[in-house]
Design a protein around this motif. Structure first.
Motif, PDB file in Angstrom:
ATOM      1  N   PHE A   1     -63.172  14.315 -22.600  1.00 11.24           N
ATOM      2  CA  PHE A   1     -62.116  15.189 -22.071  1.00 11.24           C
ATOM      3  C   PHE A   1     -62.593  16.644 -22.024  1.00 11.24           C
ATOM      4  CE2 PHE A   1     -58.463  17.968 -23.115  1.00 11.24           C
ATOM      5  CZ  PHE A   1     -57.732  17.795 -21.947  1.00 11.24           C
ATOM      6  N   LEU A   2     -63.230  17.110 -23.091  1.00 13.92           N
ATOM      7  CA  LEU A   2     -63.716  18.485 -23.160  1.00 13.92           C
ATOM      8  C   LEU A   2     -64.771  18.746 -22.088  1.00 13.92           C
ATOM      9  CD1 LEU A   2     -63.964  21.243 -24.584  1.00 13.92           C
ATOM     10  CD2 LEU A   2     -65.634  20.202 -26.131  1.00 13.92           C
ATOM     11  N   VAL A   3     -65.733  17.831 -21.961  1.00 21.01           N
ATOM     12  CA  VAL A   3     -66.806  18.008 -20.981  1.00 21.01           C
ATOM     13  C   VAL A   3     -66.249  17.994 -19.564  1.00 21.01           C
ATOM     14  CG1 VAL A   3     -68.854  16.903 -19.994  1.00 21.01           C
ATOM     15  CG2 VAL A   3     -68.637  17.151 -22.470  1.00 21.01           C
ATOM     16  N   GLY A   9     -66.392  18.603  -5.455  1.00 21.36           N
ATOM     17  CA  GLY A   9     -66.474  19.640  -4.435  1.00 21.36           C
ATOM     18  C   GLY A   9     -65.112  20.195  -4.065  1.00 21.36           C
ATOM     19  N   SER A  10     -64.076  19.365  -4.113  1.00 17.04           N
ATOM     20  CA  SER A  10     -62.721  19.844  -3.829  1.00 17.04           C
ATOM     21  C   SER A  10     -62.241  20.816  -4.902  1.00 17.04           C
ATOM     22  CB  SER A  10     -61.759  18.655  -3.727  1.00 17.04           C
ATOM     23  OG  SER A  10     -62.129  17.792  -2.670  1.00 17.04           O
ATOM     24  N   LEU A  11     -62.676  20.606  -6.138  1.00 13.66           N
ATOM     25  CA  LEU A  11     -62.337  21.546  -7.207  1.00 13.66           C
ATOM     26  C   LEU A  11     -63.004  22.902  -6.958  1.00 13.66           C
ATOM     27  CD1 LEU A  11     -62.714  19.140 -10.264  1.00 13.66           C
ATOM     28  CD2 LEU A  11     -60.603  19.814  -9.111  1.00 13.66           C
ATOM     29  N   ALA A  39     -57.164  23.627 -15.641  1.00 15.55           N
ATOM     30  CA  ALA A  39     -55.822  23.070 -15.845  1.00 15.55           C
ATOM     31  C   ALA A  39     -55.587  21.880 -14.918  1.00 15.55           C
ATOM     32  CB  ALA A  39     -54.768  24.150 -15.609  1.00 15.55           C
ATOM     33  N   LEU A  40     -56.038  21.993 -13.665  1.00 15.98           N
ATOM     34  CA  LEU A  40     -55.941  20.863 -12.752  1.00 15.98           C
ATOM     35  C   LEU A  40     -56.797  19.705 -13.247  1.00 15.98           C
ATOM     36  CD1 LEU A  40     -54.992  19.601 -10.084  1.00 15.98           C
ATOM     37  CD2 LEU A  40     -56.929  20.734  -8.961  1.00 15.98           C
ATOM     38  N   GLY A  41     -57.953  20.022 -13.828  1.00 16.24           N
ATOM     39  CA  GLY A  41     -58.800  18.983 -14.393  1.00 16.24           C
ATOM     40  C   GLY A  41     -58.113  18.214 -15.504  1.00 16.24           C
ATOM     41  N   VAL A  42     -57.329  18.895 -16.325  1.00 18.85           N
ATOM     42  CA  VAL A  42     -56.560  18.221 -17.375  1.00 18.85           C
ATOM     43  C   VAL A  42     -55.618  17.191 -16.755  1.00 18.85           C
ATOM     44  CG1 VAL A  42     -54.810  18.539 -19.162  1.00 18.85           C
ATOM     45  CG2 VAL A  42     -56.708  20.155 -18.975  1.00 18.85           C
ATOM     46  N   VAL A  43     -54.915  17.584 -15.695  1.00 21.29           N
ATOM     47  CA  VAL A  43     -53.985  16.670 -15.023  1.00 21.29           C
ATOM     48  C   VAL A  43     -54.743  15.484 -14.430  1.00 21.29           C
ATOM     49  CG1 VAL A  43     -52.317  16.456 -13.141  1.00 21.29           C
ATOM     50  CG2 VAL A  43     -52.370  18.530 -14.533  1.00 21.29           C
ATOM     51  N   LEU A  44     -55.852  15.761 -13.748  1.00 23.02           N
ATOM     52  CA  LEU A  44     -56.632  14.684 -13.138  1.00 23.02           C
ATOM     53  C   LEU A  44     -57.154  13.720 -14.203  1.00 23.02           C
ATOM     54  CD1 LEU A  44     -58.715  16.606 -10.438  1.00 23.02           C
ATOM     55  CD2 LEU A  44     -56.729  15.144 -10.069  1.00 23.02           C
ATOM     56  N   GLY A  72     -66.571  21.069 -17.006  1.00 24.06           N
ATOM     57  CA  GLY A  72     -67.178  20.854 -15.697  1.00 24.06           C
ATOM     58  C   GLY A  72     -66.272  21.316 -14.567  1.00 24.06           C
ATOM     59  N   CYS A  73     -64.970  21.051 -14.695  1.00 21.68           N
ATOM     60  CA  CYS A  73     -64.007  21.520 -13.691  1.00 21.68           C
ATOM     61  C   CYS A  73     -63.952  23.048 -13.665  1.00 21.68           C
ATOM     62  CB  CYS A  73     -62.623  20.949 -13.983  1.00 21.68           C
ATOM     63  SG  CYS A  73     -62.484  19.167 -13.745  1.00 21.68           S
ATOM     64  N   ALA A  74     -63.958  23.672 -14.848  1.00 22.36           N
ATOM     65  CA  ALA A  74     -63.934  25.138 -14.907  1.00 22.36           C
ATOM     66  C   ALA A  74     -65.164  25.740 -14.250  1.00 22.36           C
ATOM     67  CB  ALA A  74     -63.827  25.590 -16.368  1.00 22.36           C
TER      68      ALA A  74
END
Length: 289
Positions: free
Chosen positions: A193-195, A44-46, A76-81, A199-201
């Motif tokens: 990683f892809l999923v 939800g924060s994303l 991009a933030l999802g990649v970092v997380l 999901g973040c996007a």
């Protein structure tokens, strides 16, 4: 009679618009749950960060630019997380995952307050969609129809990818049995990683389309988290069909419940949730695994 029909058409469109917004947010989370067995309460924060990114970028380059920037920024933030937290915590067990992602909620909540402040932001509706269209004799905002169309389009694309492509078959195999999928040569870690990034996007996209409808506030991610989890539990984990079914059920119950049973509107969805958990604990359309 015509007035009554118009009223119910209006409520139906409102229910569908709410359902599509929840679908955009829940579909990424349910597949992450089903595939990675990871409890990401920070989803939800994303969504909230996507709304802020869209409002900020939209003020500089217009709504359509913000609609493109928001999911990319959140991905991009999802990649970092993923690299810093998710990959390390995936085998740590659900309690550790809940604690870490619950902490991330407040970290991102404070970050939004530091960067954007506590005041609500607004994102204007684009000129192209700033009007009303007539549907079955009812005038309805064009932007809300755009949200409905976008949600249906994303559902169609995801259904096509999951059912007709090789990557979709790999994802379904990973949801059903990730250990067996790995034994068959599927790079499960890369697929995770892809999923997660997709999901973040989608969470960022949901925030971007919600920004013109709602006030963009730091706690909007907390407000949407419980409805999203209800959608996932009702629909079933790891299932695209479950995500769309749960979203539609939530939208219909919330919208029509507020009209038909206003005094019970706040508890109807929780009563339905309890009934589903008793009768079908895995949800209505869970993934096979």
């Amino acid at each position: 009679m015509q007035a009554d029909l118009g009223f119910w058409v209006l409520q139906g469109l409102n229910a569908l618009q709410l359902s599509m917004l929840l679908f955009l947010l829940s579909v990424g989370l349910t597949v992450i749950f089903g595939l990675m067995h990871f409890v990401n309460l920070a989803h939800g924060s994303l969504y909230a960060l996507g709304a802020y990114a869209a409002a900020t970028a939209g003020a500089a380059i217009g709504f359509w630019g913000g609609l493109l920037v928001a999911p990319l920024a959140v991905a991009a933030l999802g990649v970092v997380l993923y690299l810093v937290f998710i990959r390390r915590m995936r085998r740590a067990g659900p309690m550790a995952q809940v604690l870490v992602t619950f902490g991330l909620i407040f970290v991102m909540l404070d970050l939004t307050r530091i960067i954007w402040g506590a005041q609500a932001l607004s994102a204007p509706v684009p000129a192209l969609l700033d009007g009303r269209l007539t549907i079955l004799g009812v005038e309805y905002p064009a932007y809300r129809l755009f949200v409905i169309a976008l949600g249906l389009a994303i559902w169609g694309v995801l259904a096509l990818v999951l059912s007709r492509t090789q990557i979709g078959a790999m994802i379904r195999a990973g949801v059903d049995n990730d250990s067996m999928a790995a034994c068959m040569g599927i790079d499960v870690e890369r697929m995770f990683f892809l999923v997660f990034c997709v999901g973040c996007a989608l969470a960022g996209l949901a925030g971007a389309v919600a920004a013109p409808l709602l006030s963009v506030t730091p706690d909007m991610g907390l407000q949407i988290l419980i409805p999203t989890l209800i959608v996932i539990v009702i629909g079933g984990l790891g299932s695209l069909k479950g995500a769309i079914a749960g979203s539609l059920i939530y939208g219909v119950v919330q919208t029509f419940g507020a009209v038909l049973f206003p005094q019970l509107a706040s508890i109807l969805i929780y009563g339905l949730l309890a009934a589903v958990l008793i009768l079908r604990p895995a949800g209505l359309f869970p993934a096979k695994g």
